[in-house]
Design a protein around this motif. Structure first.
Motif, PDB file in Angstrom:
ATOM      1  N   TYR A   1       0.834  -1.215   0.000  1.00  0.00           N
ATOM      2  CA  TYR A   1       0.000   0.000   0.000  1.00  0.00           C
ATOM      3  C   TYR A   1       0.864   1.258   0.000  1.00  0.00           C
ATOM      4  CZ  TYR A   1      -3.835   3.113   1.236  1.00  0.00           C
ATOM      5  OH  TYR A   1      -4.761   4.113   1.231  1.00  0.00           O
ATOM      6  N   TRP A   2       2.036   1.166   0.683  1.00  0.00           N
ATOM      7  CA  TRP A   2       2.904   2.339   0.864  1.00  0.00           C
ATOM      8  C   TRP A   2       4.144   2.193  -0.017  1.00  0.00           C
ATOM      9  CZ3 TRP A   2       0.814   6.263   3.483  1.00  0.00           C
ATOM     10  CH2 TRP A   2      -0.221   5.976   4.362  1.00  0.00           C
ATOM     11  N   PRO A   3       4.289   3.005  -1.065  1.00  0.00           N
ATOM     12  CA  PRO A   3       5.385   2.781  -2.009  1.00  0.00           C
ATOM     13  C   PRO A   3       6.722   3.389  -1.581  1.00  0.00           C
ATOM     14  CG  PRO A   3       3.973   4.547  -2.796  1.00  0.00           C
ATOM     15  CD  PRO A   3       3.377   4.062  -1.508  1.00  0.00           C
TER      16      PRO A   3
ATOM     17  N   LEU B   1      -6.196   8.992   1.264  1.00  0.00           N
ATOM     18  CA  LEU B   1      -6.496   8.509   2.623  1.00  0.00           C
ATOM     19  C   LEU B   1      -5.900   9.443   3.674  1.00  0.00           C
ATOM     20  CD1 LEU B   1      -7.604   6.085   4.401  1.00  0.00           C
ATOM     21  CD2 LEU B   1      -5.245   5.251   4.384  1.00  0.00           C
ATOM     22  N   MET B   2      -4.663   9.870   3.440  1.00  0.00           N
ATOM     23  CA  MET B   2      -4.012  10.768   4.396  1.00  0.00           C
ATOM     24  C   MET B   2      -4.733  12.112   4.445  1.00  0.00           C
ATOM     25  SD  MET B   2      -1.558   9.377   6.029  1.00  0.00           S
ATOM     26  CE  MET B   2      -2.758   8.097   6.203  1.00  0.00           C
ATOM     27  N   SER B   3      -5.169  12.552   3.263  1.00  0.00           N
ATOM     28  CA  SER B   3      -5.812  13.856   3.188  1.00  0.00           C
ATOM     29  C   SER B   3      -7.093  13.898   4.034  1.00  0.00           C
ATOM     30  CB  SER B   3      -6.102  14.156   1.718  1.00  0.00           C
ATOM     31  OG  SER B   3      -6.768  15.345   1.605  1.00  0.00           O
TER      32      SER B   3
ATOM     33  N   GLY C   1       7.054  16.400   3.593  1.00  0.00           N
ATOM     34  CA  GLY C   1       6.166  15.234   3.542  1.00  0.00           C
ATOM     35  C   GLY C   1       4.726  15.688   3.727  1.00  0.00           C
ATOM     36  N   GLY C   2       4.372  16.771   3.063  1.00  0.00           N
ATOM     37  CA  GLY C   2       3.091  17.453   3.314  1.00  0.00           C
ATOM     38  C   GLY C   2       1.884  16.819   2.659  1.00  0.00           C
ATOM     39  N   GLY C   3       2.071  15.736   1.910  1.00  0.00           N
ATOM     40  CA  GLY C   3       0.918  15.076   1.292  1.00  0.00           C
ATOM     41  C   GLY C   3       0.220  15.996   0.304  1.00  0.00           C
TER      42      GLY C   3
ATOM     43  N   GLY D   1       8.668  19.024  -5.649  1.00  0.00           N
ATOM     44  CA  GLY D   1       8.784  17.572  -5.640  1.00  0.00           C
ATOM     45  C   GLY D   1      10.215  17.153  -5.373  1.00  0.00           C
ATOM     46  N   GLY D   2      10.408  16.108  -4.600  1.00  0.00           N
ATOM     47  CA  GLY D   2      11.752  15.592  -4.331  1.00  0.00           C
ATOM     48  C   GLY D   2      11.684  14.617  -3.171  1.00  0.00           C
ATOM     49  N   SER D   3      12.841  14.008  -2.891  1.00  0.00           N
ATOM     50  CA  SER D   3      12.907  13.079  -1.755  1.00  0.00           C
ATOM     51  C   SER D   3      13.846  13.648  -0.711  1.00  0.00           C
ATOM     52  CB  SER D   3      13.419  11.719  -2.214  1.00  0.00           C
ATOM     53  OG  SER D   3      13.808  10.964  -1.085  1.00  0.00           O
ATOM     54  N   PHE D   4      13.406  13.654   0.543  1.00  0.00           N
ATOM     55  CA  PHE D   4      14.309  14.160   1.585  1.00  0.00           C
ATOM     56  C   PHE D   4      15.454  13.185   1.850  1.00  0.00           C
ATOM     57  CE2 PHE D   4      10.452  12.674   4.058  1.00  0.00           C
ATOM     58  CZ  PHE D   4      10.997  11.515   4.595  1.00  0.00           C
ATOM     59  N   ILE D   5      15.398  12.006   1.235  1.00  0.00           N
ATOM     60  CA  ILE D   5      16.502  11.064   1.402  1.00  0.00           C
ATOM     61  C   ILE D   5      17.638  11.394   0.430  1.00  0.00           C
ATOM     62  CG2 ILE D   5      17.145   8.605   1.197  1.00  0.00           C
ATOM     63  CD1 ILE D   5      14.334   7.967   2.302  1.00  0.00           C
TER      64      ILE D   5
ATOM     65  N   LEU E   1       6.648  18.919  10.317  1.00  0.00           N
ATOM     66  CA  LEU E   1       6.854  17.512   9.951  1.00  0.00           C
ATOM     67  C   LEU E   1       5.675  16.758  10.553  1.00  0.00           C
ATOM     68  CD1 LEU E   1       9.217  16.103   8.510  1.00  0.00           C
ATOM     69  CD2 LEU E   1      10.255  15.731  10.741  1.00  0.00           C
ATOM     70  N   VAL E   2       4.675  16.501   9.738  1.00  0.00           N
ATOM     71  CA  VAL E   2       3.405  15.998  10.258  1.00  0.00           C
ATOM     72  C   VAL E   2       3.199  14.550   9.792  1.00  0.00           C
ATOM     73  CG1 VAL E   2       0.909  16.407  10.366  1.00  0.00           C
ATOM     74  CG2 VAL E   2       2.468  18.346  10.143  1.00  0.00           C
ATOM     75  N   ARG E   3       3.188  13.637  10.726  1.00  0.00           N
ATOM     76  CA  ARG E   3       2.989  12.206  10.460  1.00  0.00           C
ATOM     77  C   ARG E   3       4.000  11.685   9.437  1.00  0.00           C
ATOM     78  NH1 ARG E   3      -3.274  10.859   9.702  1.00  0.00           N
ATOM     79  NH2 ARG E   3      -3.121  12.233   7.900  1.00  0.00           N
ATOM     80  N   VAL E   4       5.260  12.085   9.610  1.00  0.00           N
ATOM     81  CA  VAL E   4       6.315  11.660   8.682  1.00  0.00           C
ATOM     82  C   VAL E   4       7.363  10.821   9.405  1.00  0.00           C
ATOM     83  CG1 VAL E   4       8.204  12.477   7.203  1.00  0.00           C
ATOM     84  CG2 VAL E   4       5.977  13.613   7.107  1.00  0.00           C
TER      85      VAL E   4
ATOM     86  N   HIS F   1       7.435   8.886  11.981  1.00  0.00           N
ATOM     87  CA  HIS F   1       7.144   7.504  12.414  1.00  0.00           C
ATOM     88  C   HIS F   1       7.204   6.492  11.271  1.00  0.00           C
ATOM     89  CE1 HIS F   1       3.355   8.610  10.799  1.00  0.00           C
ATOM     90  NE2 HIS F   1       2.580   8.542  11.865  1.00  0.00           N
ATOM     91  N   ASP F   2       7.281   6.990  10.025  1.00  0.00           N
ATOM     92  CA  ASP F   2       7.372   6.074   8.880  1.00  0.00           C
ATOM     93  C   ASP F   2       8.801   5.597   8.615  1.00  0.00           C
ATOM     94  OD1 ASP F   2       4.716   6.547   8.472  1.00  0.00           O
ATOM     95  OD2 ASP F   2       4.960   7.728   6.653  1.00  0.00           O
ATOM     96  N   HIS F   3       9.775   6.147   9.339  1.00  0.00           N
ATOM     97  CA  HIS F   3      11.166   5.901   8.946  1.00  0.00           C
ATOM     98  C   HIS F   3      12.016   5.446  10.125  1.00  0.00           C
ATOM     99  CE1 HIS F   3      10.287   7.675   5.016  1.00  0.00           C
ATOM    100  NE2 HIS F   3       9.524   8.513   5.684  1.00  0.00           N
TER     101      HIS F   3
HETATM  102  C1  LIG Z   1       1.898   9.441   6.351  1.00  0.00           C
HETATM  103  S1  LIG Z   1       2.041  10.568   5.083  1.00  0.00           S
HETATM  104  C2  LIG Z   1       1.654  12.094   5.887  1.00  0.00           C
HETATM  105  C3  LIG Z   1       1.208  13.150   4.934  1.00  0.00           C
HETATM  106  C4  LIG Z   1       0.740  14.436   5.618  1.00  0.00           C
HETATM  107  N1  LIG Z   1       1.837  15.108   6.267  1.00  0.00           N
HETATM  108  C5  LIG Z   1      -0.376  14.132   6.578  1.00  0.00           C
HETATM  109  O1  LIG Z   1      -0.194  14.231   7.788  1.00  0.00           O
HETATM  110  O2  LIG Z   1      -1.456  13.746   6.096  1.00  0.00           O
HETATM  111  C6  LIG Z   1       3.782  10.696   4.835  1.00  0.00           C
HETATM  112  C7  LIG Z   1       4.160  11.609   3.693  1.00  0.00           C
HETATM  113  O3  LIG Z   1       5.585  11.624   3.564  1.00  0.00           O
HETATM  114  C8  LIG Z   1       5.891  11.565   2.197  1.00  0.00           C
HETATM  115  N2  LIG Z   1       7.240  10.990   2.011  1.00  0.00           N
HETATM  116  C9  LIG Z   1       7.643   9.723   2.296  1.00  0.00           C
HETATM  117  N3  LIG Z   1       8.918   9.554   1.976  1.00  0.00           N
HETATM  118  C10 LIG Z   1       9.347  10.745   1.510  1.00  0.00           C
HETATM  119  C11 LIG Z   1      10.597  11.197   1.003  1.00  0.00           C
HETATM  120  N4  LIG Z   1      11.653  10.381   0.940  1.00  0.00           N
HETATM  121  N5  LIG Z   1      10.702  12.494   0.606  1.00  0.00           N
HETATM  122  C12 LIG Z   1       9.631  13.322   0.648  1.00  0.00           C
HETATM  123  N6  LIG Z   1       8.415  12.944   1.124  1.00  0.00           N
HETATM  124  C13 LIG Z   1       8.286  11.669   1.540  1.00  0.00           C
HETATM  125  C14 LIG Z   1       4.821  10.686   1.607  1.00  0.00           C
HETATM  126  O4  LIG Z   1       4.703  10.822   0.205  1.00  0.00           O
HETATM  127  C15 LIG Z   1       3.591  11.146   2.359  1.00  0.00           C
HETATM  128  O5  LIG Z   1       2.941  12.192   1.710  1.00  0.00           O
END
Ligand SMILES: C[S@@+](CC[C@H](N)C(=O)[O-])C[C@H]1O[C@@H](n2cnc3c(N)ncnc32)[C@H](O)[C@@H]1O
Ligand SMILES: CC(C)=CCC/C(C)=C/CC/C(C)=C/C=C/C(C)=C/C=C/C=C(C)/C=C/C=C(C)/C=C/C=C(C)/C=C/CC(C)(C)O
Length: 399
Positions: free
Chosen positions: A171-173, A194-196, A222-224, A270-274, A287-290, A292-294
């Motif tokens: 589900y999470w790419p 879903l996040m929105s 990671g603002g969705g 657009g870009g990746s913070f990695i 940094l909202v709900r970001v 905990h994914d990492h």
């Molecule tokens: C759980 S969602 C939270 C989105 C939003 N902040 C919210 O609270 O609804 C995590 C967000 O981080 C973004 N994200 C994940 N890896 C990222 C990366 N390497 N660089 C930029 N954004 C990333 C995802 O695309 C997603 O939009």
């Protein structure tokens, strides 16, 4: 002395068994004794405790049934229907196409759970817990989405032995298992939608918890799809905001922000913070709900990049569900298992996140009071001239 890793990831000394440990061991023995149980039930002083513990334990055991009752109500749109007006069993049977006899079991279960209540003339109405479900599409979508998680949890030991077999991975790419470069656009729009819808509660928490008037430029990493930056820009017309997210998500945000007429003050990148640098110029990063994914290493790199990017006196506001350091919490088991099934990240205590922020250089780290900490707790850190210490002393309450 041995060391163990606490939930905050700080090594803790294991205390030798003192009087507290001996007392706890004795209580363990007492509290499993059938004689104590019989005595406690017989005494008016302690019966309430037995009743309460029995009910809580029963709720742990019956949780799956409660979940399925809620899912059935959501799939049948029963709560939205009752929000329009109370209905009889026969009316609901006609609307849902279910046999009255089986539907009645669902409705009576929903009454027992507080989702519905009984009204005059045998009608069912909306209960105290049904009202938020009827009112918020975000809750209903989460209930539906959770079906994927519960499929993964059908055999909990299989999941614990091999978390990689979980379907939630797909589900999470953006997890390490799912390199996002090759994922179809639909995968990004599905999770972003879903996040929105589920972000609404966190937005309300944030707006209530932090004074944004003192800032000029905000970067939301990671603002969705931009729900948060849009709400922020609407509430504080002096603010300029930038949203940074993976390219397909940033594009969805750009379209959404355009539809809201906010493109002048809210831009997207657009870009990746990695792999990419963060956009500069902000005096506040959110940094909202970001985090905990990492994993810790990725979060620490990101926090360092944010710290480097901020001017002196700039701030970071980090909001997400956080673990209880000890004691009971309804959200902890859910997110521990959710993130395991997702295959990336972990639920952290405020103290563990504060320690990562301190390692990245932030000072004056505080837990902001959040009205309903279930949706998110909020940590604020500053960039200052003061040399940051690697471990944070957290002000503001819970750890
Ligand atoms: C759980 S969602 C939270 C989105 C939003 N902040 C919210 O609270 O609804 C995590 C967000 O981080 C973004 N994200 C994940 N890896 C990222 C990366 N390497 N660089 C930029 N954004 C990333 C995802 O695309 C997603 O939009
Ligand atoms: C009428 C009288 C007499 C008195 C009134 C008393 C009164 C004032 C009552 C208040 C009633 C009221 C307004 C209640 C409101 C209740 C609400 C709004 C409840 C909301 C509940 C929200 C829930 C249950 C949200 C659940 C969210 C979930 C499960 C989120 C999951 C998020 C996930 C899976 C995120 C994934 C992202 C990832 C991958 C971890 O990064």
């Amino acid at each position: 002395m041995d060391t163990v890793h606490s939930p905050s990831s700080m090594p803790l000394a294991v205390a030798p068994a003192g009087w507290r440990e001996r007392l706890a061991a004795r209580i363990d023995r007492w509290s499993t004794s059938p004689a104590l149980h019989r005595w406690a039930m017989g005494s008016v002083m302690t019966r309430w405790l037995v009743r309460r513990r029995s009910a809580r334990l029963f709720a742990c055991m019956a949780g799956f049934v409660h979940t399925q009752v809620l899912l059935a109500c959501v799939r049948l749109h029963l709560l939205e229907t009752l929000a329009e007006s109370p209905r009889t069993l026969d009316e609901l049977a006609a609307l849902t196409g279910l046999q009255a006899a089986s539907l009645q079991r669902l409705l009576d279960s929903a009454v027992a759970m507080g989702l519905m209540n009984r009204r005059s003339c045998g009608r069912y109405g909306l209960g105290a817990l049904g009202a938020p479900v009827a009112a918020h599409a975000g809750i209903r979508e989460m209930v539906e989405h959770n079906a994927t998680l519960y499929d993964d949890l059908r055999d909990p030991l299989a999941l614990l032995r091999d978390p990689n077999q979980a379907q939630m991975h797909t589900y999470w790419p953006y997890t390490p298992h799912q390199p996002h470069d090759g994922a179809p656009a639909e995968t990004f729009s599905r999770y972003s939608a879903l996040m929105s819808t589920s972000q609404r509660f966190v937005i309300d928490e944030l707006l209530a918890a932090y004074p944004f008037d003192d800032h000029q430029r905000v970067l939301d990493v990671g603002g969705g799809m931009g729900g948060w930056v849009s709400a922020l820009a609407q509430r504080h017309p002096h603010l300029h905001c930038t949203l940074f997210d993976l390219p397909p998500v940033a594009e969805l945000a750009r379209e959404q922000i355009g539809r809201l007429g906010l493109s002048e003050r809210v831009t997207t990148r657009g870009g990746s913070f990695i792999t990419d640098p963060l956009p500069g110029g902000a005096d506040l990063v959110t940094l909202v709900r970001v985090a905990h994914d990492h994993d810790d290493a990725t979060v620490l790199r990101l926090l360092r990049a944010i710290h480097d990017n901020l001017p002196l006196a700039g701030a970071l506001v980090l909001a997400e569900p956080m673990a209880q350091a000890e004691g009971e919490s309804p959200i902890d088991p859910y997110f521990h298992f959710y993130l395991m099934a997702m295959g990336s990240g972990r639920l952290r205590t405020p103290q563990a996140l504060a320690d990562l922020m301190a390692q990245a250089g932030f000072t004056h780290i505080e837990l902001a009071p959040s009205p309903v900490p279930l949706h998110a707790q909020i940590l604020v850190g500053r960039k200052s001239r003061v040399q940051a210490s690697r471990a944070a002393t957290l002000a503001g309450g819970a750890t």
